[in-house]
Design an enzyme around this catalytic site. Sequence first.
Site, PDB file in Angstrom:
ATOM      1  N   GLY A   1       0.802  -1.221   0.000  1.00 25.72           N
ATOM      2  CA  GLY A   1       0.000   0.000   0.000  1.00 25.72           C
ATOM      3  C   GLY A   1       0.826   1.257   0.000  1.00 25.72           C
ATOM      4  O   GLY A   1       1.970   1.286  -0.449  1.00 25.72           O
TER       5      GLY A   1
ATOM      6  N   ASP B   1      -0.666 -12.327  -2.844  1.00 31.60           N
ATOM      7  CA  ASP B   1      -0.472 -10.883  -2.673  1.00 31.60           C
ATOM      8  C   ASP B   1      -0.675 -10.490  -1.210  1.00 31.60           C
ATOM      9  O   ASP B   1      -0.997  -9.339  -0.895  1.00 31.60           O
ATOM     10  CB  ASP B   1      -1.433 -10.089  -3.566  1.00 31.60           C
ATOM     11  CG  ASP B   1      -0.899  -8.702  -3.924  1.00 31.60           C
ATOM     12  OD1 ASP B   1       0.260  -8.402  -3.589  1.00 31.60           O
ATOM     13  OD2 ASP B   1      -1.652  -7.923  -4.519  1.00 31.60           O
TER      14      ASP B   1
END
Length: 387
Positions: A69, A284
């Site tokens: 992120g 992921d």
Amino acid sequence: MFKLIKNADLYTPDAIGVRHLLVAGDRIAWIGKAYPDFADLPLEDVFDAEGRPVVPGFVDGHAHTTGGGGEAGYASRVPAPMLSMFVANGVTTVVGLLGTDDTTRDTAQLLAATRGLRAEGMSAFCYTGGYRVPPVTFTGDVRKDIVNLDPVIAVGELAISDHRSSQPTLDELMRVASDAHVAGLMTGKAGIVHLHLGDGERGLSMVRDALDKSELPARVFNPTHCNRNDPLFDEALALSELGCTIDLTAFPVAEGEPGMTASDGLQRYLEKGLAPDRITISSDGGGCLPVFDEQGEILSADTASPASLLVALRALIDAGLSLEQSLPAFTKNPATLLRLSGKGSLTVGSDADLIVLDQNYKADSVMARGQWHRRGGDTLKRGTFEK
């Protein structure tokens, strides 16, 4: 000390029927049909699988072990996933990487996270680099990182066809790929370039151009997120025919979204009759799952979890595939691509990394490096700072 697992419906990942397994230290020492007399062995533990499927531990080739992120400001940096998030969900080997944010997170942090997971009892490796070119490295050089740093096995996730990428040129991509490939030859490591693919219209054209204009073998290029949309998936299928191994991400897909689930992607791949060993599924885990508008601003975001791998496996079984057909994408295929000897299979001499599945194809029990991390539905080992 020895551990015995008896009455296992064993998948190597090939289905071979009910077997008994003897674990010595962190390896599989013996597999057999008949139950021998172990009176002379110092058996530490006997586990009865009661005919349930026992499968290789998952090899997750794409996880953000330092957290991902960061595309929506500092508060959007995803925390690093901890040990039990991986192992309790069947991931016994993980490969960590950096994504968009390879600035506030770097290769030194990634190396530390990798070594930390190893110290806590699972197998962990990592890539050097991140989204941008030139790649962020530890030594200042991609080849030196792979050659001199034991946990570093390849380059990734280098971004192409994405507004967050550094917009690399073809020459820049080929130079990084060359360094990765030669370092792999020198060390026996994977030596690949793990490529993040965005929604850009250029898709995988740069990889096709690199194969056309260089002598680099197709295996060096390993695109991920290939199930992001249909056109990209079709391009990835064509690359697989050329020798590339493609990776699907086990992200959730809501109705109306352009992507396809990893389970749908694997089914479509196998239905095409393509090489079953050139496709992998990764989680992921720890990464951000953002939705952008046309100006590159985040509309919404979620986080990815290693638990998605078991969800994808169950979806494949529900769709009618057998465990034998489904498992290689989670186990043997990534281990082969990444040249991780002893991983992804359950044979004599392989690492004692395994999952005992329950009737719902969830992880009832998980062994990593010969030690039970989960048993009978209970998590036994957690990370140093997990509650």
